[in-house]
Design an enzyme around this catalytic site. Structure first.
Site, PDB file in Angstrom:
ATOM      1  N   PRO A   3      41.329  48.322  35.288  1.00  0.00           N
ATOM      2  CA  PRO A   3      41.419  49.782  35.431  1.00  0.00           C
ATOM      3  C   PRO A   3      42.015  50.188  36.785  1.00  0.00           C
ATOM      4  CG  PRO A   3      39.208  49.109  34.748  1.00  0.00           C
ATOM      5  CD  PRO A   3      39.945  47.866  35.067  1.00  0.00           C
ATOM      6  N   TYR A  29      29.611  53.621  42.615  1.00  0.00           N
ATOM      7  CA  TYR A  29      29.475  54.823  41.807  1.00  0.00           C
ATOM      8  C   TYR A  29      28.047  54.932  41.263  1.00  0.00           C
ATOM      9  CZ  TYR A  29      34.436  54.846  42.596  1.00  0.00           C
ATOM     10  OH  TYR A  29      35.660  54.832  43.216  1.00  0.00           O
ATOM     11  N   ARG A  77      31.158  46.519  34.086  1.00  0.00           N
ATOM     12  CA  ARG A  77      31.726  46.028  35.346  1.00  0.00           C
ATOM     13  C   ARG A  77      30.665  46.074  36.440  1.00  0.00           C
ATOM     14  NH1 ARG A  77      37.445  46.872  38.588  1.00  0.00           N
ATOM     15  NH2 ARG A  77      37.965  44.839  37.795  1.00  0.00           N
ATOM     16  N   LEU A 132      42.867  39.686  43.481  1.00  0.00           N
ATOM     17  CA  LEU A 132      43.895  38.851  44.117  1.00  0.00           C
ATOM     18  C   LEU A 132      44.215  37.584  43.333  1.00  0.00           C
ATOM     19  CD1 LEU A 132      43.412  39.198  47.996  1.00  0.00           C
ATOM     20  CD2 LEU A 132      45.288  40.025  46.579  1.00  0.00           C
TER      21      LEU A 132
HETATM   22  C1  FMN Z   1      45.242  52.022  42.436  1.00  0.00           C
HETATM   23  C2  FMN Z   1      43.953  51.342  42.055  1.00  0.00           C
HETATM   24  C3  FMN Z   1      43.025  52.035  41.301  1.00  0.00           C
HETATM   25  C4  FMN Z   1      41.842  51.415  40.897  1.00  0.00           C
HETATM   26  N1  FMN Z   1      40.997  52.084  40.065  1.00  0.00           N
HETATM   27  C5  FMN Z   1      39.929  51.441  39.538  1.00  0.00           C
HETATM   28  C6  FMN Z   1      39.149  52.040  38.517  1.00  0.00           C
HETATM   29  O1  FMN Z   1      39.456  53.134  38.039  1.00  0.00           O
HETATM   30  N2  FMN Z   1      38.086  51.341  38.058  1.00  0.00           N
HETATM   31  C7  FMN Z   1      37.757  50.104  38.538  1.00  0.00           C
HETATM   32  O2  FMN Z   1      36.780  49.513  38.087  1.00  0.00           O
HETATM   33  N3  FMN Z   1      38.510  49.502  39.472  1.00  0.00           N
HETATM   34  C8  FMN Z   1      39.597  50.125  39.961  1.00  0.00           C
HETATM   35  N4  FMN Z   1      40.397  49.476  40.852  1.00  0.00           N
HETATM   36  C9  FMN Z   1      40.113  48.072  41.179  1.00  0.00           C
HETATM   37  C10 FMN Z   1      40.943  47.142  40.278  1.00  0.00           C
HETATM   38  O3  FMN Z   1      40.614  47.289  38.918  1.00  0.00           O
HETATM   39  C11 FMN Z   1      40.817  45.672  40.697  1.00  0.00           C
HETATM   40  O4  FMN Z   1      39.486  45.273  40.492  1.00  0.00           O
HETATM   41  C12 FMN Z   1      41.204  45.427  42.143  1.00  0.00           C
HETATM   42  O5  FMN Z   1      42.406  46.105  42.466  1.00  0.00           O
HETATM   43  C13 FMN Z   1      41.373  43.945  42.435  1.00  0.00           C
HETATM   44  O6  FMN Z   1      42.347  43.389  41.577  1.00  0.00           O
HETATM   45  P1  FMN Z   1      43.873  43.086  42.072  1.00  0.00           P
HETATM   46  O7  FMN Z   1      43.784  42.216  43.283  1.00  0.00           O
HETATM   47  O8  FMN Z   1      44.499  42.392  40.904  1.00  0.00           O
HETATM   48  O9  FMN Z   1      44.533  44.410  42.384  1.00  0.00           O
HETATM   49  C14 FMN Z   1      41.561  50.090  41.300  1.00  0.00           C
HETATM   50  C15 FMN Z   1      42.495  49.413  42.086  1.00  0.00           C
HETATM   51  C16 FMN Z   1      43.693  50.013  42.447  1.00  0.00           C
HETATM   52  C17 FMN Z   1      44.682  49.236  43.252  1.00  0.00           C
END
Ligand code: FMN
Length: 377
Positions: free
Chosen positions: A25, A188, A236, A310
């Site tokens: 998300p 949250y 989550r 990551l």
């Molecule tokens: C722009 C953005 C918005 C995000 N919004 C949410 C969200 O709505 N709900 C959520 O559980 N995590 C949210 N996250 C966290 C991501 O789902 C993810 O867990 C986090 O970015 C780590 O993964 P990555 O390294 O692949 O980016 C968000 C991350 C980014 C970068």
């Protein structure tokens, strides 16, 4: 060669995901009065075209006051349902699973978007139509020094909030989503109840671990009661968090056992949120930094887990699965960089028909280009 695990289908309740790749998300701060726009159709639609098995919408508020910002997504009105249906139909048509993440920001409500560093709204913002509103929380403790003190939920308020999760779940179903995730992480509302740093209640919704988990568990029961058995229910978690681990991995394992007993099918293992939005001190950022949580939860509870954080390389994702550390791999930022990540990953891992992850409109031309390249070698 044998098919890499990353591209092996997986059964999730009554659904089969075409591979193990999940779009995590990502809040876009681009909704209008809670409803998705063309932005969301393109943003989410391109991930389905790019071959991901599961495409998650961003955190979507179950009540209007549950949004963080005026641009946050919501599913608190029946008017939102057809807006999401347009998106779910597109994702489904392109062989991906449309997935909803429902959430409630609690005391983190009423602020500006990330590029203002989530600055809490003030009366000054009211002049531009962005009047502040009061968030809610288990205790009257503000999320940060410059934020408003939230309204402390009474027991009857809690029942109403839980009812709003139920209503949001029914709307999610009507909107055509195949999968739903309860956002219990990132500081949250659910996480505020779980954490001893944010929950100082002395009634049945606070105190010991069982009391702090009660809101999450009752809410999960309410969601599961109306969400069909054959459709997967995810949750989550922030697996560790707080001042030196006030919420720790043992607490998470206890919580997940209870969630599993209530019909949760899979858990996405994230971290942080109460003691600062990104808790660098406890969880140093390095590739796969949250994988050990997915591994521990999977091993100790037997639930399906999704690793996130990551993970950007195909070989890394495959290794996590091969070593039994998680069942699925979620990515967020890498998908912004490359919405066709699954296609590139499949090629890297030696999947011969990797172009078939794309729709025919693209695959036909690209296969033809490959043939021409072969012939002209
Ligand atoms: C722009 C953005 C918005 C995000 N919004 C949410 C969200 O709505 N709900 C959520 O559980 N995590 C949210 N996250 C966290 C991501 O789902 C993810 O867990 C986090 O970015 C780590 O993964 P990555 O390294 O692949 O980016 C968000 C991350 C980014 C970068």
């Amino acid at each position: 060669m044998t098919q890499p695990l990353l591209f092996t289908p997986i059964q999730l309740a009554g659904l089969t995901a075409r591979n193990r790749i999940v779009v995590s998300p990502m809040c876009q701060y681009s909704s209008e009065e809670g409803g998705p726009t063309d932005w969301h159709l393109v943003h989410l639609g391109k991930f389905a075209l790019g071959g991901a098995a599961v495409v998650f919408c961003e955190e979507t508020a179950v009540e209007m006051r549950a949004r963080k910002t005026y641009g946050c997504a919501g599913i608190y009105s029946d008017a939102h349902v057809p807006m999401y249906r347009r998106i779910t139909e597109f994702i489904y048509k392109h062989n991906s699973i449309p997935a909803m993440q429902i959430g409630h920001s609690g005391r983190k409500a009423s602020c500006g978007p990330p590029w203002t560093n989530f600055k809490p709204l003030t009366d000054e913002d009211a002049k531009t139509g962005h009047a502040p509103w009061r968030g809610v929380s288990p205790s009257a403790i503000r999320a940060r020094d410059d934020a408003q003190v939230p309204h402390e939920l009474s027991v009857s308020d809690i029942k109403e909030v839980i009812a709003s999760w139920r209503e949001a779940t029914l709307r999610t179903l009507n909107a055509g989503f195949e999968m739903i995730e309860i956002h219990g992480a990132h500081g949250y509302l659910i996480h505020q109840f779980l954490s001893p740093l944010a929950n100082k209640r002395t009634d049945g919704y606070g105190g010991d671990l069982a009391g702090r988990m009660r809101f999450a568990l009752e809410l999960t029961e309410a969601v599961r009661a109306v969400w069909p058995k054959e459709k997967p229910l995810w949750f989550r978690v922030s697996a560790v968090d707080g001042d030196n681990g006030a919420w720790n991995i043992d607490d998470t394992v206890t919580l997940v056992r209870e969630l599993k007993a209530r019909g949760v099918d899979a858990v996405s293992c994230s971290s942080g949120g109460i003691n600062g939005p990104l808790n660098y001190a406890i969880v140093p950022r390095q590739p796969g930094f949250q994988v050990p949580y997915a591994e521990r939860v999977r091993r100790d509870t037997g639930i399906t887990t999704c690793a996130v954080g990551l993970i950007t390389e195909a070989e890394h994702a495959e290794d996590i699965l091969q070593r039994g550390k998680a069942d699925l791999i979620a990515m967020a930022r890498e998908f912004m960089y490359n919405p066709n990540w699954p296609v590139h990953a499949a090629k890297k891992l030696g999947v011969t028909d990797y172009l078939d992850l794309l729709p025919t409109e693209y695959a036909w031309w690209l296969k033809r280009r490959e043939k021409i390249r072969e012939i002209s070698k």
